[in-house]
Write an enzyme that holds these catalytic residues in place. Structure first.
Site, PDB file in Angstrom:
ATOM      1  N   SER A 109      57.225 109.438  26.317  1.00  0.00           N
ATOM      2  CA  SER A 109      57.565 110.872  26.331  1.00  0.00           C
ATOM      3  C   SER A 109      58.001 111.320  27.727  1.00  0.00           C
ATOM      4  O   SER A 109      58.941 112.119  27.868  1.00  0.00           O
ATOM      5  CB  SER A 109      56.389 111.729  25.843  1.00  0.00           C
ATOM      6  OG  SER A 109      55.205 111.423  26.545  1.00  0.00           O
TER       7      SER A 109
ATOM      8  N   HIS B 271      52.917 105.902  20.077  1.00  0.00           N
ATOM      9  CA  HIS B 271      52.661 106.811  21.211  1.00  0.00           C
ATOM     10  C   HIS B 271      51.790 107.964  20.705  1.00  0.00           C
ATOM     11  O   HIS B 271      50.720 107.734  20.153  1.00  0.00           O
ATOM     12  CB  HIS B 271      54.019 107.237  21.780  1.00  0.00           C
ATOM     13  CG  HIS B 271      53.986 107.947  23.100  1.00  0.00           C
ATOM     14  ND1 HIS B 271      52.904 107.943  23.937  1.00  0.00           N
ATOM     15  CD2 HIS B 271      54.938 108.706  23.743  1.00  0.00           C
ATOM     16  CE1 HIS B 271      53.175 108.657  25.022  1.00  0.00           C
ATOM     17  NE2 HIS B 271      54.398 109.135  24.925  1.00  0.00           N
TER      18      HIS B 271
ATOM     19  N   HIS C 273      46.935  99.259  24.894  1.00  0.00           N
ATOM     20  CA  HIS C 273      47.772 100.059  25.786  1.00  0.00           C
ATOM     21  C   HIS C 273      48.751  99.156  26.533  1.00  0.00           C
ATOM     22  O   HIS C 273      48.428  98.006  26.829  1.00  0.00           O
ATOM     23  CB  HIS C 273      46.922 100.837  26.807  1.00  0.00           C
ATOM     24  CG  HIS C 273      47.644 102.009  27.383  1.00  0.00           C
ATOM     25  ND1 HIS C 273      48.463 101.896  28.476  1.00  0.00           N
ATOM     26  CD2 HIS C 273      47.719 103.295  26.983  1.00  0.00           C
ATOM     27  CE1 HIS C 273      48.981 103.081  28.737  1.00  0.00           C
ATOM     28  NE2 HIS C 273      48.555 103.952  27.844  1.00  0.00           N
TER      29      HIS C 273
ATOM     30  N   ARG D 299      40.557 108.804  29.726  1.00  0.00           N
ATOM     31  CA  ARG D 299      40.738 109.999  28.886  1.00  0.00           C
ATOM     32  C   ARG D 299      39.886 109.878  27.619  1.00  0.00           C
ATOM     33  O   ARG D 299      39.392 110.875  27.100  1.00  0.00           O
ATOM     34  CB  ARG D 299      42.225 110.176  28.534  1.00  0.00           C
ATOM     35  CG  ARG D 299      43.117 110.318  29.772  1.00  0.00           C
ATOM     36  CD  ARG D 299      44.593 110.260  29.418  1.00  0.00           C
ATOM     37  NE  ARG D 299      44.955 108.998  28.792  1.00  0.00           N
ATOM     38  CZ  ARG D 299      46.143 108.720  28.274  1.00  0.00           C
ATOM     39  NH1 ARG D 299      47.107 109.631  28.308  1.00  0.00           N
ATOM     40  NH2 ARG D 299      46.400 107.543  27.728  1.00  0.00           N
TER      41      ARG D 299
ATOM     42  N   ASP E 144      43.869 108.350  22.274  1.00  0.00           N
ATOM     43  CA  ASP E 144      43.960 108.871  20.909  1.00  0.00           C
ATOM     44  C   ASP E 144      42.783 108.468  20.022  1.00  0.00           C
ATOM     45  O   ASP E 144      42.637 108.989  18.912  1.00  0.00           O
ATOM     46  CB  ASP E 144      45.281 108.394  20.272  1.00  0.00           C
ATOM     47  CG  ASP E 144      46.479 108.881  21.059  1.00  0.00           C
ATOM     48  OD1 ASP E 144      46.486 110.079  21.417  1.00  0.00           O
ATOM     49  OD2 ASP E 144      47.392 108.086  21.345  1.00  0.00           O
TER      50      ASP E 144
HETATM   51  N1  HAX Z   1      45.819  96.524  16.816  1.00  0.00           N
HETATM   52  C1  HAX Z   1      46.359  95.335  16.414  1.00  0.00           C
HETATM   53  N2  HAX Z   1      47.223  94.625  17.153  1.00  0.00           N
HETATM   54  C2  HAX Z   1      47.516  95.095  18.365  1.00  0.00           C
HETATM   55  C3  HAX Z   1      46.953  96.286  18.877  1.00  0.00           C
HETATM   56  C4  HAX Z   1      46.088  97.020  18.038  1.00  0.00           C
HETATM   57  N3  HAX Z   1      45.562  98.184  18.407  1.00  0.00           N
HETATM   58  N4  HAX Z   1      47.425  96.488  20.123  1.00  0.00           N
HETATM   59  C5  HAX Z   1      48.261  95.462  20.389  1.00  0.00           C
HETATM   60  N5  HAX Z   1      48.332  94.632  19.326  1.00  0.00           N
HETATM   61  C6  HAX Z   1      49.197  93.459  19.159  1.00  0.00           C
HETATM   62  C7  HAX Z   1      50.644  93.877  19.286  1.00  0.00           C
HETATM   63  O1  HAX Z   1      51.117  94.465  18.075  1.00  0.00           O
HETATM   64  C8  HAX Z   1      51.299  92.567  19.668  1.00  0.00           C
HETATM   65  O2  HAX Z   1      51.399  91.795  18.482  1.00  0.00           O
HETATM   66  P1  HAX Z   1      52.686  90.828  18.210  1.00  0.00           P
HETATM   67  O3  HAX Z   1      52.762  89.904  19.376  1.00  0.00           O
HETATM   68  O4  HAX Z   1      52.355  90.179  16.919  1.00  0.00           O
HETATM   69  O5  HAX Z   1      53.870  91.746  18.149  1.00  0.00           O
HETATM   70  C9  HAX Z   1      50.261  91.918  20.566  1.00  0.00           C
HETATM   71  O6  HAX Z   1      49.005  92.551  20.229  1.00  0.00           O
HETATM   72  C10 HAX Z   1      50.528  92.123  22.048  1.00  0.00           C
HETATM   73  O7  HAX Z   1      50.653  93.502  22.306  1.00  0.00           O
HETATM   74  P2  HAX Z   1      50.216  94.106  23.738  1.00  0.00           P
HETATM   75  O8  HAX Z   1      51.068  93.433  24.777  1.00  0.00           O
HETATM   76  O9  HAX Z   1      48.749  93.995  23.896  1.00  0.00           O
HETATM   77  O10 HAX Z   1      50.553  95.636  23.585  1.00  0.00           O
HETATM   78  P3  HAX Z   1      51.942  96.389  23.843  1.00  0.00           P
HETATM   79  O11 HAX Z   1      52.057  96.745  25.283  1.00  0.00           O
HETATM   80  O12 HAX Z   1      53.079  95.637  23.243  1.00  0.00           O
HETATM   81  O13 HAX Z   1      51.745  97.698  22.940  1.00  0.00           O
HETATM   82  C11 HAX Z   1      50.556  99.561  22.076  1.00  0.00           C
HETATM   83  C12 HAX Z   1      50.879  98.732  23.330  1.00  0.00           C
HETATM   84  C13 HAX Z   1      49.830 100.806  22.500  1.00  0.00           C
HETATM   85  C14 HAX Z   1      51.894  99.951  21.395  1.00  0.00           C
HETATM   86  C15 HAX Z   1      49.688  98.700  21.107  1.00  0.00           C
HETATM   87  O14 HAX Z   1      48.471  98.377  21.750  1.00  0.00           O
HETATM   88  C16 HAX Z   1      49.425  99.390  19.788  1.00  0.00           C
HETATM   89  O15 HAX Z   1      50.242  99.254  18.868  1.00  0.00           O
HETATM   90  N6  HAX Z   1      48.281 100.137  19.658  1.00  0.00           N
HETATM   91  C17 HAX Z   1      47.987 100.908  18.455  1.00  0.00           C
HETATM   92  C18 HAX Z   1      48.786 102.233  18.454  1.00  0.00           C
HETATM   93  C19 HAX Z   1      48.244 103.180  19.498  1.00  0.00           C
HETATM   94  O16 HAX Z   1      47.059 103.411  19.608  1.00  0.00           O
HETATM   95  N7  HAX Z   1      49.157 103.789  20.256  1.00  0.00           N
HETATM   96  C20 HAX Z   1      48.792 104.793  21.280  1.00  0.00           C
HETATM   97  C21 HAX Z   1      48.864 104.245  22.689  1.00  0.00           C
HETATM   98  C22 HAX Z   1      48.498 105.256  23.740  1.00  0.00           C
HETATM   99  C23 HAX Z   1      49.500 106.341  23.783  1.00  0.00           C
HETATM  100  O17 HAX Z   1      50.640 106.219  24.141  1.00  0.00           O
HETATM  101  N8  HAX Z   1      49.089 107.484  23.332  1.00  0.00           N
HETATM  102  O18 HAX Z   1      49.941 108.477  23.186  1.00  0.00           O
END
Ligand code: HAX
Length: 438
Positions: free
Chosen positions: A241, A271, A318, A327, A373
């Site tokens: 964002s 996000h 994250h 947070r 979140d």
């Molecule tokens: N549950 C299951 N699998 C997860 C996970 C979770 N909460 N978090 C990461 N992973 C997986 C990823 O999907 C990825 O899998 P693949 O290799 O099969 O694609 C692997 O672990 C490596 O990911 P990462 O390097 O640890 O994480 P990224 O930097 O790629 O992604 C995310 C960060 C926040 C998008 C991710 O942790 C996620 O999808 N979390 C759940 C959604 C979430 O809570 N989002 C909010 C984040 C905070 C924010 O911005 N708030 O606004």
């Protein structure tokens, strides 16, 4: 010139001069190297922009102008409860780098009250949308409709000097932040309360009035809104964002266009939309288990079934953080103080015990800990704000404080159009064949 604007002008002019001199001397110095994994991997960790308002450390979490959340809870002027910081104070800190006095924060509340009038066409536009339109769609549309009020767009059309860009950006920032609680509350009331709107209470602070406009009664909910709108405000510049707001702003689109774009990024489930996904997932779990008091083993089974279905556990993980998000901790501290016996809050704490070892066990998740979140929904549900499709709007109102303060800095420092380089897959193969021996 108002006192905040004057302070901002002095500080940003000084930094601009210093920055120019620094670039003249060190402009070609390397601060980073980029790997192929980063090129393919969402540009993780690449240093490519300047963001003055906050900085994120993977272990310590967010610091706003160097201050952690617990430090800000001590130092920023508080609401009438004497406990939770007022978001106005954080905005002041982000904009000029100084902890404001209570008088300065009162002045800012007063400014935002005076600037809070929302034009009728924004309400008309919202009323023209189907009532079940997602609240983030409504927020984005409402912000774009406010663009008719842009001082920057008007001054640019009149032929403003480059060195003046910061001035109407400051005005747009102040006006837009001032109007957001009214707009956001209008969306809530029209969507969930038959369009029964509530008149603002100008005796209240920015967050207190927002709580009042939502129609949720009680001083504790006002306190929650103060801490909530403070901690969600900024998370350095690389998050989607913030970066989107910055990118769009770099084209000299005004604050309204830029913030609306940033809100569209916040609306994604990886996000800001994660805050609605978390509570939705918890409700679904309780429904499936047929209890509001599940055991840790039951939660673990449900977590495993979510993962087996190829879904992520919302609220966990994250892109930068490698510890529980401060947070999340701040919201847990609030819950411990105000509502520690709440059933859903207890479930959130159990999930916090159960999920990290399971995610660690997958071997691929870089951060198994909760993010911002993971906790917010349980707090909101407790006070009666149960309509979780609305939660990302609350995040958005707060995020405006950080990304717009940062936009003022980008304009004042004369930051250029953002334009990184992309390459094709063939380019990469050719690069490797020319540069990798054997
Ligand atoms: N549950 C299951 N699998 C997860 C996970 C979770 N909460 N978090 C990461 N992973 C997986 C990823 O999907 C990825 O899998 P693949 O290799 O099969 O694609 C692997 O672990 C490596 O990911 P990462 O390097 O640890 O994480 P990224 O930097 O790629 O992604 C995310 C960060 C926040 C998008 C991710 O942790 C996620 O999808 N979390 C759940 C959604 C979430 O809570 N989002 C909010 C984040 C905070 C924010 O911005 N708030 O606004």
């Amino acid at each position: 010139m108002d006192p905040l604007k004057q302070k901002f002008f002095e500080k940003s002019s000084a930094l601009k001069a210093e920055m120019r001199a620094l670039l003249k001397e060190h402009g070609n110095r390397k601060v980073d190297e980029v790997t192929l994994r980063q090129v393919f991997g969402g540009a993780r960790g690449i240093k490519m922009m300047v963001w003055e308002t906050s900085q994120l450390d993977p272990i310590d979490g967010i610091r706003f102008r160097g201050y952690s959340i617990p430090e800000l809870k001590e130092l920023l002027p508080k609401g009438p409860d004497g406990k939770e910081p007022r978001p106005e104070g954080l905005f002041w800190l982000m904009l000029v780098g100084e902890i404001p006095t209570p008088e300065e924060v009162d002045w800012l509340t007063d400014q935002w009250t005076h600037r809070s009038n929302v034009p009728q066409h924004t309400f008309d536009l919202l009323d023209s949308l189907p009532v079940d339109t997602h609240p983030m769609t409504q927020l984005s549309a409402a912000i774009i409709s406010l663009q008719t009020e842009s001082c920057f767009a008007r001054r640019y059309a009149e032929g403003m000097k480059k060195t003046d860009y910061w001035d109407p950006t400051y005005e747009d920032t102040m006006n837009l932040i001032a109007r957001l609680p009214r707009v956001a509350a209008y969306i809530y009331r029209r969507t969930y309360h038959n369009g029964e709107h509530i008149a603002p209470d100008i005796s209240l602070d920015w967050a207190g009035n927002f709580a009042h406009l939502l129609g949720i009664s009680g001083e504790d909910f006002k306190s929650l809104m103060r801490i909530y709108l403070t901690i969600h405000a900024d998370h350095e510049g690389g998050n989607a964002s913030a970066h989107t707001t910055h990118l769009v702003g770099s084209t000299l689109s005004d604050a309204y266009f830029s913030l609306a774009a940033g809100m569209n990024a916040l609306a994604g489930p990886l996000h800001g939309l994660a805050n609605q996904e978390v509570i939705k997932w918890i409700f679904k779990m309780l429904d499936a288990l047929g209890t509001t008091k599940p055991t840790n083993d039951q939660i673990a089974d449900y977590v495993n079934s979510t993962l087996a279905a190829g879904q992520v556990i919302p609220g966990y993980g994250h892109a930068v953080l490698r510890r529980p998000d401060p947070r999340f901790v701040a919201q847990k501290t609030f819950a411990e103080e105000y509502i520690k016996d709440d059933d859903i809050v207890k479930v959130v704490w159990q999930v916090f015990e159960v999920v990290p070892p399971i995610l660690k066990g997958l071997g691929k998740v870089k951060n198994p800990w909760p993010n911002v979140d993971a906790h917010s929904g349980a707090l909101l549900v407790h006070y009666g704000l149960k309509e979780y499709s609305y939660y990302t709007v609350l995040f958005g109102v707060s995020r405006a404080l950080g990304v717009l303060a940062a936009m003022c800095w980008s304009r004042a420092l004369g930051m250029p159009l953002e334009r990184p380089k992309s390459v094709t897959y063939d380019w990469i193969k050719e690069y490797l064949s020319e540069n990798v021996a054997g």
